[in-house]
Design an enzyme around this catalytic site. Structure first.
Site, PDB file in Angstrom:
ATOM      1  N   ASN A 243      -2.416   8.667   8.203  1.00 31.21           N
ATOM      2  CA  ASN A 243      -2.463   8.073   7.350  1.00 31.21           C
ATOM      3  C   ASN A 243      -4.288   8.534   7.559  1.00 31.21           C
ATOM      4  O   ASN A 243      -4.485   8.376   8.333  1.00 31.21           O
ATOM      5  CB  ASN A 243      -2.094   7.002   6.998  1.00 31.21           C
ATOM      6  CG  ASN A 243      -3.036   5.929   6.324  1.00 31.21           C
ATOM      7  OD1 ASN A 243      -4.075   6.197   5.344  1.00 31.21           O
ATOM      8  ND2 ASN A 243      -2.985   4.831   7.102  1.00 31.21           N
ATOM      9  N   GLY A 244      -5.778   8.752   6.577  1.00 36.35           N
ATOM     10  CA  GLY A 244      -6.804   9.113   7.167  1.00 36.35           C
ATOM     11  C   GLY A 244      -7.402  10.149   5.936  1.00 36.35           C
ATOM     12  O   GLY A 244      -6.324  11.175   4.821  1.00 36.35           O
TER      13      GLY A 244
ATOM     14  N   GLU B  40     -13.485 -11.179 -11.865  1.00 32.04           N
ATOM     15  CA  GLU B  40     -12.113 -11.041 -11.321  1.00 32.04           C
ATOM     16  C   GLU B  40     -11.026 -11.082 -12.629  1.00 32.04           C
ATOM     17  O   GLU B  40      -9.712 -10.279 -12.274  1.00 32.04           O
ATOM     18  CB  GLU B  40     -11.865 -12.527 -10.176  1.00 32.04           C
ATOM     19  CG  GLU B  40     -10.428 -12.393  -9.615  1.00 32.04           C
ATOM     20  CD  GLU B  40     -11.111 -11.203  -8.831  1.00 32.04           C
ATOM     21  OE1 GLU B  40     -10.852  -9.873  -8.753  1.00 32.04           O
ATOM     22  OE2 GLU B  40      -8.592 -11.247  -8.335  1.00 32.04           O
TER      23      GLU B  40
ATOM     24  N   GLU C  53      -6.238  -3.896 -13.597  1.00 25.17           N
ATOM     25  CA  GLU C  53      -5.459  -3.117 -12.953  1.00 25.17           C
ATOM     26  C   GLU C  53      -3.953  -3.234 -13.755  1.00 25.17           C
ATOM     27  O   GLU C  53      -3.613  -1.920 -13.020  1.00 25.17           O
ATOM     28  CB  GLU C  53      -6.257  -3.255 -11.706  1.00 25.17           C
ATOM     29  CG  GLU C  53      -5.830  -4.993 -10.999  1.00 25.17           C
ATOM     30  CD  GLU C  53      -5.945  -5.005  -9.639  1.00 25.17           C
ATOM     31  OE1 GLU C  53      -5.968  -4.361  -8.789  1.00 25.17           O
ATOM     32  OE2 GLU C  53      -6.240  -5.897  -9.632  1.00 25.17           O
TER      33      GLU C  53
ATOM     34  N   CYS D 238      -1.305   5.216   2.113  1.00 27.70           N
ATOM     35  CA  CYS D 238      -0.375   5.253   2.712  1.00 27.70           C
ATOM     36  C   CYS D 238       0.219   4.867   3.986  1.00 27.70           C
ATOM     37  O   CYS D 238      -0.734   3.646   4.508  1.00 27.70           O
ATOM     38  CB  CYS D 238      -1.666   7.497   3.934  1.00 27.70           C
ATOM     39  SG  CYS D 238      -1.594   7.938   2.182  1.00 27.70           S
TER      40      CYS D 238
ATOM     41  N   LYS E 256      -3.146  -0.162  -1.983  1.00 25.59           N
ATOM     42  CA  LYS E 256      -3.580  -2.641  -1.233  1.00 25.59           C
ATOM     43  C   LYS E 256      -4.029  -1.617  -0.076  1.00 25.59           C
ATOM     44  O   LYS E 256      -5.325  -2.830  -0.252  1.00 25.59           O
ATOM     45  CB  LYS E 256      -2.447  -2.737  -0.744  1.00 25.59           C
ATOM     46  CG  LYS E 256      -1.934  -3.874  -0.588  1.00 25.59           C
ATOM     47  CD  LYS E 256      -2.126  -5.167  -1.086  1.00 25.59           C
ATOM     48  CE  LYS E 256      -2.357  -6.408  -0.954  1.00 25.59           C
ATOM     49  NZ  LYS E 256      -2.826  -7.304  -2.253  1.00 25.59           N
TER      50      LYS E 256
ATOM     51  N   TRP F 142       0.017   7.366  -0.634  1.00 24.52           N
ATOM     52  CA  TRP F 142      -1.439   7.145  -1.909  1.00 24.52           C
ATOM     53  C   TRP F 142      -2.175   9.023  -2.162  1.00 24.52           C
ATOM     54  O   TRP F 142      -3.197   8.847  -0.692  1.00 24.52           O
ATOM     55  CB  TRP F 142      -2.106   6.450  -1.832  1.00 24.52           C
ATOM     56  CG  TRP F 142      -2.877   6.588  -3.038  1.00 24.52           C
ATOM     57  CD1 TRP F 142      -2.924   5.304  -4.058  1.00 24.52           C
ATOM     58  CD2 TRP F 142      -4.868   6.680  -2.721  1.00 24.52           C
ATOM     59  NE1 TRP F 142      -4.177   4.817  -4.617  1.00 24.52           N
ATOM     60  CE2 TRP F 142      -5.024   5.569  -3.836  1.00 24.52           C
ATOM     61  CE3 TRP F 142      -5.484   7.434  -2.059  1.00 24.52           C
ATOM     62  CZ2 TRP F 142      -6.031   6.222  -4.367  1.00 24.52           C
ATOM     63  CZ3 TRP F 142      -6.757   7.536  -2.697  1.00 24.52           C
ATOM     64  CH2 TRP F 142      -7.152   6.710  -3.946  1.00 24.52           C
TER      65      TRP F 142
HETATM   66  C1  F6R Z   1      -7.847  -6.311  -6.295  1.00 21.55           C
HETATM   67  C2  F6R Z   1      -7.730  -5.886  -4.931  1.00 21.55           C
HETATM   68  C3  F6R Z   1      -9.157  -4.396  -4.456  1.00 21.55           C
HETATM   69  C4  F6R Z   1      -9.182  -4.952  -2.972  1.00 21.55           C
HETATM   70  C5  F6R Z   1     -10.366  -4.098  -2.563  1.00 21.55           C
HETATM   71  C6  F6R Z   1     -10.954  -5.098  -1.406  1.00 21.55           C
HETATM   72  O1  F6R Z   1      -6.463  -6.696  -6.514  1.00 21.55           O
HETATM   73  O2  F6R Z   1      -7.116  -6.280  -4.934  1.00 21.55           O
HETATM   74  O3  F6R Z   1     -10.264  -4.708  -5.470  1.00 21.55           O
HETATM   75  O4  F6R Z   1     -10.059  -6.771  -3.223  1.00 21.55           O
HETATM   76  O5  F6R Z   1      -9.267  -3.000  -2.911  1.00 21.55           O
HETATM   77  O6  F6R Z   1      -9.636  -4.870  -0.108  1.00 21.55           O
HETATM   78  P1  F6R Z   1     -10.112  -6.084   0.851  1.00 21.55           P
HETATM   79  O7  F6R Z   1      -9.627  -7.236  -0.132  1.00 21.55           O
HETATM   80  O8  F6R Z   1      -8.891  -5.560   1.660  1.00 21.55           O
HETATM   81  O9  F6R Z   1     -10.956  -5.205   1.682  1.00 21.55           O
END
Ligand code: F6R
Length: 612
Positions: free
Chosen positions: A102-103, A484, A491, A2, A607, A76
Site C-alpha cells: 500500500n503506497g 458538504e 460522490e 489499498c 476511504k 485502489w
Molecule cells: C467524502 C470524504 C472525503 C474525506 C477526505 C479526507 O465523503 O470522506 O472527502 O473527507 O478524503 O479524509 P480524512 O478526513 O480521512 O483526512
C-alpha cells in the site's frame, strides 16, 4: 487507499485473510488477491480484478489455498489499470517471494530499468512488482530475507506498507512501513499485520502501531520489531476498545445509512465527556495558554469533507476568537510556500488520520515553526501521533466511503475547541458561551428529531433523482454546509452538482439555471435569511425547481417560495450546520439508492487516501 493484511498462525490463513480484506474493502475495491505458503505446495497466489466476492468465488472462500501463513490485498489502482495482472500480491520472477503493498514507490521506473538491464522480466505495470523483483535480486545476493528487505528499503523512495512472504521461510512474514499505515496484531491463534484495526478486531484487540522506518518479523508465536538499522525495539501495546459490531452493518442495508443514524450518539460521545460544570474541558490539550494568547493567525488544513468542516469553522472561529482563520486544502497548502510561523496555530482535520496530503501539510507547518493540533477519528493513526496535540472525535469506526458521522463529530469538536480558545482569549461573552455550550449538549436530541423525518427526504429524493445537475446555494454557514451537501451527492450518486455562495450566482453561475434545474436552497442561517431568500426568488424567476432546507423559525416564509421544504429545529446559529447537513446526507443517500448506485463503495473512490 489499498488494504493489506498478513497472518502467521495455527489456523488456515486464507479464510482469515479474505474476512479481513472484506472488512477493509472500503480502502479500495477494484481488485484483490491473496498468497498463502503451504508446506506441500509452496507459494500459492490467487488474484483477480473486481470485488472481494470474485476472489471468494475463485478460491471457494479460501478453501482452495492450504497453509497457515499468508498475505492479502484489496486494491485502489494507482500504477496500472485494475486487472488480474496488476492486482496484488506480486510475485518475483523465480516465484519465491510474494509481496503486497500500500503506497507509491516514486523511483520505481529507474529501479525497473536497472533490473531489466540485469535480465529481469516484468509482468505488470505496477510500482509494487518492482519491489518484489528487487527483493529477489538482493535475496539472491545475500540469501537472508531480512537483510534483503533492509537493502530494498534503503533503495526505494516513496510511501509503503509491505507484507512479504518467501517460500524459503515457511513460518514468517515480514512487514515494513513508511508513510502508509500498518498495525501489528497479537492473537491467540496467530499474529497479524493489517492496514486497519477493522480487519483483525474479530481476532485480537492487542495491537502495536508501527512507526515509519520499522520492520517486523511476524510468526505464529511472536512479533519482533526492528528499526531501520535492524536494532530490536520494544514497542508499546495498545488495546482497541470499540465493539466489533461497530464495524458491522447490524441489519442496515448500508453502512452509510447506519452511520447517518448513529450521529446523535456519536455527537453525544464527542461532546459530553468534554463538558463539566458548564465549562469546556479539553484534558488532552496541552497547548500552552501563552501560545494561544500570542497566536496571530490560525490555519485549518484538510481535504474533502474535513475541509468543509474547516469552512464552517472559519466562520465560527473568526466570530468567536476575533483572529484571522485561513482554511486551506492540504494538497495546495504544502506547495504554496505558506506564510506560517511560530505565532501560527495550525489545525489539521482528518477522519482517517492517514491522508497523505494532510500529513505532508502538517509536517510542512511544523517545519515552519507552527504548533499543530490534529482533530482525528482513528486512534493511533499517523497524523494523531505526529501532531503536537491531538483531540479525538470518538465517532467509532466509519466504514462507508462517504463520511457522515465523522464529519458531524469533527464539526462539534471544532465548536468545542473554538469555545475553549475564545474563553482563554476572553473574546466571547459569558452569555454567548453559555448559550452555545447549552445548545451543543442538546444537539443529539434535536438530531434525533431530524432523523424521524427520514421518509420525507426519501420522498423528495424519489421526486428529484432524475436531475442531471443540482445546485446548492446559501450564504455564510449555509454556503459552507452546501459544499458538504453537494460533495455527498456527487460522490455517491454521480450527479453533477455545485455549491455556490448565493450572492455569487449573479456573477456567472446563474446563467446555468434554466426551467426545471434543481436548486437546493439552504436557509437555516438566520442572520442572512432575507438576503438568501432574494437569491431563491431570483432562481425561481428563472424557472428553477427549489428544494429548501430551513428552520422552524423560517418555515412559513420559505414555504411561500420553495417547491418543497425540509425543516430542521432551531439552535444557536453557529451550530445550525450540524442539524442542516443531515437532510443533505439523507438526500444524497436516497438519490443514490434510487439510481441504483453502490452507496458504500462509490466508483473510483477509497476511504483512506494515502497517496498524493
Ligand atoms: C467524502 C470524504 C472525503 C474525506 C477526505 C479526507 O465523503 O470522506 O472527502 O473527507 O478524503 O479524509 P480524512 O478526513 O480521512 O483526512
Amino acid at each position: 487507499m489499498c488494504g493489506i493484511i498478513g497472518f502467521a498462525g495455527r489456523e488456515q490463513a486464507a479464510p482469515i485473510l479474505l474476512d479481513g480484506l472484506e472488512r477493509m474493502e472500503y480502502r479500495g475495491y477494484d481488485s484483490a488477491g491473496i498468497a498463502v505458503r503451504s508446506a506441500t505446495k509452496g507459494l500459492q497466489v490467487k488474484k483477480t480484478k473486481g470485488r472481494l466476492q470474485v476472489l471468494r468465488d475463485l478460491t471457494q472462500d479460501g478453501a482452495e489455498l492450504e497453509g497457515t501463513l499468508g498475505i492479502g490485498h484489496t486494491r485502489w489502482a494507482t500504477h496500472g489499470e485494475p486487472n488480474d495482472i496488476n492486482a496484488h500480491p506480486h510475485v518475483s520472477e523465480n516465484g519465491r517471494i510474494a509481496l503486497v503493498h500500500n503506497g507509491i514507490i516514486e523511483n520505481y521506473l529507474e529501479i525497473k530499468e536497472q533490473l531489466q538491464r540485469h535480465g529481469v522480466t516484468f509482468t505488470s505495470d505496477t510500482d509494487s512488482e518492482v519491489v518484489a523483483q528487487l527483493l529477489e535480486f538482493h535475496y539472491n545476493e545475500c540469501h537472508n530475507m531480512l537483510e534483503a528487505v533492509g537493502r530494498v528499503l534503503r533503495r526505494i523512495q516513496g510511501s509503503y506498507a509491505f507484507g512479504i512472504i518467501c517460500s524459503d521461510y515457511p513460518n514468517a512474514l515480514i512487514a515494513a512501513r513508511k508513510d502508509s499505515p500498518l498495525i501489528l496484531g497479537f492473537g491467540e491463534n496467530g499474529n497479524f499485520i493489517a492496514s486497519d484495526v477493522t480487519a483483525i478486531i474479530k481476532h485480537t484487540r492487542d495491537v502495536v502501531y508501527m512507526d515509519d522506518g520499522e520492520i517486523a518479523v511476524v510468526t505464529a508465536e511472536n512479533i519482533d520489531v526492528f528499526d531501520s538499522e535492524m536494532n530490536p525495539l520494544e514497542k508499546k501495546h495498545s488495546q482497541v476498545d470499540w465493539d466489533v459490531s461497530a464495524a458491522e452493518k447490524g441489519g442496515y442495508a448500508h453502512f452509510m445509512f447506519k452511520e447517518i443514524m448513529e450521529q446523535p450518539e456519536a455527537i453525544r460521545k464527542t461532546v459530553s465527556p468534554r463538558v463539566r460544570e458548564g465549562r469546556v474541558v479539553l484534558d488532552d490539550l496541552r497547548l500552552p495558554a501563552e501560545y494561544v494568547r500570542d497566536i496571530s493567525r490560525i490555519f485549518i488544513i484538510a481535504c474533502g469533507s474535513s475541509y468543509h468542516v474547516g469552512m464552517v469553522s472559519k466562520y465560527n472561529w473568526e466570530r468567536l476568537l476575533r483572529r484571522p482563520v485561513e482554511v486551506c486544502l492540504a494538497s495546495e497548502f504544502r506547495y504554496s510556500d505558506p506564510l506560517v510561523d511560530e505565532k501560527s496555530l495550525v489545525v489539521v482535520i482528518s477522519q482517517s488520520g492517514e491522508t497523505l496530503d494532510t500529513m505532508a501539510a502538517m509536517r510542512e507547518a511544523k517545519r515552519l515553526g507552527a504548533r499543530t493540533l490534529a482533530i482525528v477519528n482513528v486512534v493511533g493513526s499517523s497524523i494523531a501521533r505526529e501532531a503536537d496535540d491531538v483531540l479525538y472525535t470518538w465517532a467509532g469506526p466509519e466504514i462507508a466511503v462517504a463520511t457522515t458521522k465523522a464529519y458531524s463529530t469533527q464539526l462539534v469538536l471544532m465548536d468545542l475547541v473554538g469555545l475553549y480558545l475564545a474563553d482563554l482569549l476572553g473574546t466571547v461573552e459569558k452569555s454567548e458561551y453559555d448559550a452555545i455550550l447549552w445548545e451543543l449538549q442538546t444537539l443529539p436530541e434535536k438530531l434525533e428529531q431530524v432523523l424521524t423525518h427520514v421518509e420525507d427526504i426519501q420522498y423528495f429524493a424519489s421526486r428529484y433523482f432524475n436531475h442531471n445537475s443540482i445546485f446548492f446555494i446559501g450564504r455564510n454557514l449555509d454556503y459552507a454546509m452546501g459544499l458538504e451537501g453537494s460533495l455527498k451527492l456527487k460522490e455517491i450518486s454521480y450527479i453533477h452538482s455545485e455549491a455556490y455562495a448565493s450572492g455569487e450566482l449573479k456573477h456567472g453561475t446563474i446563467s446555468l439555471i434554466e426551467p426545471g434545474t434543481l436548486v437546493v436552497a439552504l436557509g437555516p442561517y438566520a442572520a442572512l435569511f432575507d438576503k438568501s431568500m432574494s437569491n431563491v426568488v431570483e432562481v425561481k424567476a428563472r424557472g428553477a425547481e427549489v428544494l429548501a432546507v430551513t428552520t422552524e423559525r423560517f418555515r412559513e416564509k420559505m414555504e411561500k417560495t420553495a417547491d418543497s421544504t425540509v425543516v430542521v429545529p432551531d439552535t444557536h446559529p453557529i451550530l445550525q450546520p450540524s442539524l442542516g447537513v443531515v437532510p443533505l446526507q439523507l438526500f444524497a443517500y436516497y438519490v443514490a439508492l434510487q439510481r441504483g448506485c453502490d452507496i458504500d463503495k462509490p466508483r473510483n473512490l477509497a476511504k483512506s487516501v494515502t497517496v498524493e
